[in-house]
Every structure is written in structure tokens, then in C-alpha cells.
Design a protein around this motif. Sequence first.
Motif, PDB file in Angstrom:
ATOM      1  N   ASP A 166       0.735  -1.312   0.004  1.00 14.21           N
ATOM      2  CA  ASP A 166       0.064  -0.010  -0.059  1.00 14.21           C
ATOM      3  C   ASP A 166       0.736   1.321   0.094  1.00 14.21           C
ATOM      4  OD1 ASP A 166      -3.042   0.650   0.674  1.00 14.21           O
ATOM      5  OD2 ASP A 166      -1.880   2.192   1.627  1.00 14.21           O
ATOM      6  N   MET A 167       0.440   2.238  -0.744  1.00 12.28           N
ATOM      7  CA  MET A 167       1.121   3.516  -0.824  1.00 12.28           C
ATOM      8  C   MET A 167       1.073   3.945   0.769  1.00 12.28           C
ATOM      9  SD  MET A 167       0.327   7.009  -3.060  1.00 12.28           S
ATOM     10  CE  MET A 167      -1.218   7.250  -2.164  1.00 12.28           C
ATOM     11  N   GLY A 168       0.136   3.924   1.365  1.00 14.73           N
ATOM     12  CA  GLY A 168       0.202   4.490   2.811  1.00 14.73           C
ATOM     13  C   GLY A 168       1.281   3.950   3.867  1.00 14.73           C
ATOM     14  N   ASP A 169       1.654   2.852   3.663  1.00  9.07           N
ATOM     15  CA  ASP A 169       2.743   2.359   4.650  1.00  9.07           C
ATOM     16  C   ASP A 169       3.708   1.413   4.319  1.00  9.07           C
ATOM     17  OD1 ASP A 169       1.660  -0.561   4.643  1.00  9.07           O
ATOM     18  OD2 ASP A 169      -0.067   0.087   5.525  1.00  9.07           O
ATOM     19  N   ASP A 170       4.662   1.217   4.924  1.00  9.06           N
ATOM     20  CA  ASP A 170       5.733   0.092   4.356  1.00  9.06           C
ATOM     21  C   ASP A 170       5.654  -1.235   4.818  1.00  9.06           C
ATOM     22  OD1 ASP A 170       6.994   2.131   3.031  1.00  9.06           O
ATOM     23  OD2 ASP A 170       8.206   2.741   4.650  1.00  9.06           O
ATOM     24  N   LEU A 171       4.347  -1.837   5.093  1.00  5.32           N
ATOM     25  CA  LEU A 171       3.956  -3.008   5.524  1.00  5.32           C
ATOM     26  C   LEU A 171       3.718  -4.024   4.485  1.00  5.32           C
ATOM     27  CD1 LEU A 171       2.125  -2.057   8.766  1.00  5.32           C
ATOM     28  CD2 LEU A 171       4.536  -2.151   8.355  1.00  5.32           C
ATOM     29  N   VAL A 172       3.691  -5.326   4.539  1.00 10.47           N
ATOM     30  CA  VAL A 172       2.975  -6.212   3.543  1.00 10.47           C
ATOM     31  C   VAL A 172       2.108  -6.940   4.138  1.00 10.47           C
ATOM     32  CG1 VAL A 172       3.730  -8.009   2.009  1.00 10.47           C
ATOM     33  CG2 VAL A 172       5.505  -6.684   2.792  1.00 10.47           C
ATOM     34  N   TYR A 173       0.839  -6.758   3.435  1.00 14.57           N
ATOM     35  CA  TYR A 173      -0.656  -7.220   3.784  1.00 14.57           C
ATOM     36  C   TYR A 173      -0.711  -8.709   3.314  1.00 14.57           C
ATOM     37  CZ  TYR A 173      -5.778  -7.201   4.751  1.00 14.57           C
ATOM     38  OH  TYR A 173      -6.782  -7.671   5.176  1.00 14.57           O
ATOM     39  N   ARG A 174      -1.046  -9.450   3.994  1.00 16.38           N
ATOM     40  CA  ARG A 174      -1.473 -10.801   3.587  1.00 16.38           C
ATOM     41  C   ARG A 174      -2.872 -11.244   3.856  1.00 16.38           C
ATOM     42  NH1 ARG A 174      -1.141 -16.056   6.383  1.00 16.38           N
ATOM     43  NH2 ARG A 174      -0.782 -17.621   5.211  1.00 16.38           N
ATOM     44  N   SER A 175      -3.613 -11.855   3.224  1.00 13.08           N
ATOM     45  CA  SER A 175      -4.906 -12.260   3.253  1.00 13.08           C
ATOM     46  C   SER A 175      -5.505 -13.293   2.232  1.00 13.08           C
ATOM     47  CB  SER A 175      -5.855 -11.191   3.466  1.00 13.08           C
ATOM     48  OG  SER A 175      -6.279 -10.731   2.035  1.00 13.08           O
ATOM     49  N   ARG A 176      -6.434 -13.720   2.240  1.00 10.69           N
ATOM     50  CA  ARG A 176      -7.086 -14.664   1.118  1.00 10.69           C
ATOM     51  C   ARG A 176      -7.925 -13.667   0.520  1.00 10.69           C
ATOM     52  NH1 ARG A 176     -10.784 -19.036   4.164  1.00 10.69           N
ATOM     53  NH2 ARG A 176     -11.903 -16.836   5.102  1.00 10.69           N
ATOM     54  N   VAL A 177      -8.298 -13.855  -0.783  1.00 10.62           N
ATOM     55  CA  VAL A 177      -8.841 -13.397  -1.787  1.00 10.62           C
ATOM     56  C   VAL A 177      -9.931 -14.193  -2.560  1.00 10.62           C
ATOM     57  CG1 VAL A 177      -8.928 -11.702  -3.604  1.00 10.62           C
ATOM     58  CG2 VAL A 177      -7.533 -11.083  -1.878  1.00 10.62           C
ATOM     59  N   VAL A 178     -10.840 -13.857  -2.846  1.00  7.21           N
ATOM     60  CA  VAL A 178     -11.695 -14.397  -4.116  1.00  7.21           C
ATOM     61  C   VAL A 178     -11.157 -14.901  -5.224  1.00  7.21           C
ATOM     62  CG1 VAL A 178     -13.951 -14.615  -4.971  1.00  7.21           C
ATOM     63  CG2 VAL A 178     -13.870 -13.735  -2.648  1.00  7.21           C
ATOM     64  N   LYS A 179     -11.130 -15.749  -5.833  1.00  4.99           N
ATOM     65  CA  LYS A 179     -10.350 -16.070  -7.047  1.00  4.99           C
ATOM     66  C   LYS A 179     -10.905 -15.420  -8.388  1.00  4.99           C
ATOM     67  CE  LYS A 179      -9.140 -21.032  -5.631  1.00  4.99           C
ATOM     68  NZ  LYS A 179      -9.232 -22.427  -5.682  1.00  4.99           N
ATOM     69  N   SER A 180     -12.078 -14.825  -8.221  1.00  3.79           N
ATOM     70  CA  SER A 180     -12.918 -14.205  -9.359  1.00  3.79           C
ATOM     71  C   SER A 180     -12.393 -13.048  -9.466  1.00  3.79           C
ATOM     72  CB  SER A 180     -14.270 -14.501  -9.244  1.00  3.79           C
ATOM     73  OG  SER A 180     -14.788 -13.899  -8.057  1.00  3.79           O
ATOM     74  N   TYR A 181     -11.837 -12.338  -8.503  1.00  7.74           N
ATOM     75  CA  TYR A 181     -11.206 -11.121  -8.538  1.00  7.74           C
ATOM     76  C   TYR A 181      -9.924 -10.891  -9.566  1.00  7.74           C
ATOM     77  CZ  TYR A 181     -13.500  -8.956  -4.761  1.00  7.74           C
ATOM     78  OH  TYR A 181     -14.618  -8.165  -3.871  1.00  7.74           O
ATOM     79  N   SER A 182      -9.541  -9.981  -9.955  1.00  6.65           N
ATOM     80  CA  SER A 182      -8.253  -9.849 -10.764  1.00  6.65           C
ATOM     81  C   SER A 182      -7.274  -9.143 -10.166  1.00  6.65           C
ATOM     82  CB  SER A 182      -8.785  -9.193 -12.227  1.00  6.65           C
ATOM     83  OG  SER A 182      -9.896  -9.993 -12.805  1.00  6.65           O
ATOM     84  N   LEU A 183      -6.082  -9.631 -10.055  1.00 11.36           N
ATOM     85  CA  LEU A 183      -5.078  -9.050  -9.380  1.00 11.36           C
ATOM     86  C   LEU A 183      -3.714  -8.968 -10.249  1.00 11.36           C
ATOM     87  CD1 LEU A 183      -5.217 -10.764  -5.827  1.00 11.36           C
ATOM     88  CD2 LEU A 183      -6.435  -8.656  -6.652  1.00 11.36           C
TER      89      LEU A 183
END
Length: 199
Positions: A166-183
Amino acid sequence: MKSTIIMIIVLSSHQCFAQSFTDSRDGKEYRTVTIDSMTWFAQNLNYDVDGSHCYNNDPANCHKYGRLYKWEVALQACPDGWHLSTEYEWQKIEIALGMDFKEIAYRGNRGKDEGGKMKAGGSSGMEILYGGWRRKNGEYRALEANSAFWTSTEADFAHAWHRDVDMGDDLVYRSRVVKSYSLSCRCVENHAVTDVPEQ
């Protein structure tokens, strides 16, 4: 008496080596970076295939940020000799950039400054830009604010693990995402290391 000067050079654990790769399918050239014996694309994949999209359907966004892929498409989108980055490979790169081993399996924001090191201009050479993502309903979100990346590792039948920077911090976010999204997708050169079961 002669004096002797001894120089000790300490190399960072995430020292990176820049190269390039040309995709024979369409002639596109990608910068690559080697970190902790893994060679990654240092740009988002931009291979045009059914099930992939330019942000807001604008080809200029594909040129700058790469394409956005549904998960099942992303699994097959990398060129021969390369594969969609796995959960284990993301964990390896996070540790190489300084994340505490105890944090790698956490959900949500993790680490200290590893995301900052991955951003464009950061020390890792990963050169992450904020390419946004696409919902199942076709709504595009978070251009120039967030970058979301698939891993090839399933979380369950409907979800796969992903990473956000994310532009707002220097961390790394980890989670599950629905497979029908596009990344976005980052490809890793094939090697002997395999994925590990999710904890």
C-alpha cells in the motif's frame, strides 16, 4: 613499521542482481531481479490472455502497471520456464528483506519496512507500482494507491492467498482473496524449491 589495512565488505542478505527477460510469446521485455537465489520479474506481467484486463480498460495502464488476472488465468499466464509466485516464495522474500519468521503466517499487515523495500525505488529491486485491482463485478479499485498480487497457493476452494503493498505504509498485507477478483502477477523462474502447505 608498515601498517596493513583490512577491508571487510558486508553484503546485505537481500542483495539483488538485475537482469532482463524477453517473453518469446509477444516480445515484451521484463526487468528481473535475483534475491535469495530466486529470480523474480521486477515488473508486473503484461501478457494479453482471455481473463485478464487493463485497469479501466485503458491500454496505457497495462503498459505501466501490467495486466490484472483472475486467479485461474494467472496460474497459466507466466512464460515457459517461469511460474506464478507461490505463498512460500513470498514468505522467503519477506524474510530475506527482514521480516521476523514468526510473522510470515500472520494475516493482515505484517513486518516493519519490507513493503517499502519492495516499492519502486526501494532497496530490493522489486520496483512495485500501485496498479490497483478489479472486483468480480468489473469495478476497478485503488489505482495509484495499492498493489495486489496473487500467489498460486489456494487458501480454500473459493480463495487464494495474496499480498498487498500500500502507498500509505511500508508493511506487507497478507490475506485470502476470492479467485474471481483480478490482481497483478509476478513470475518467478523455475527452480527446485516447491510450495509448502499453508499453516
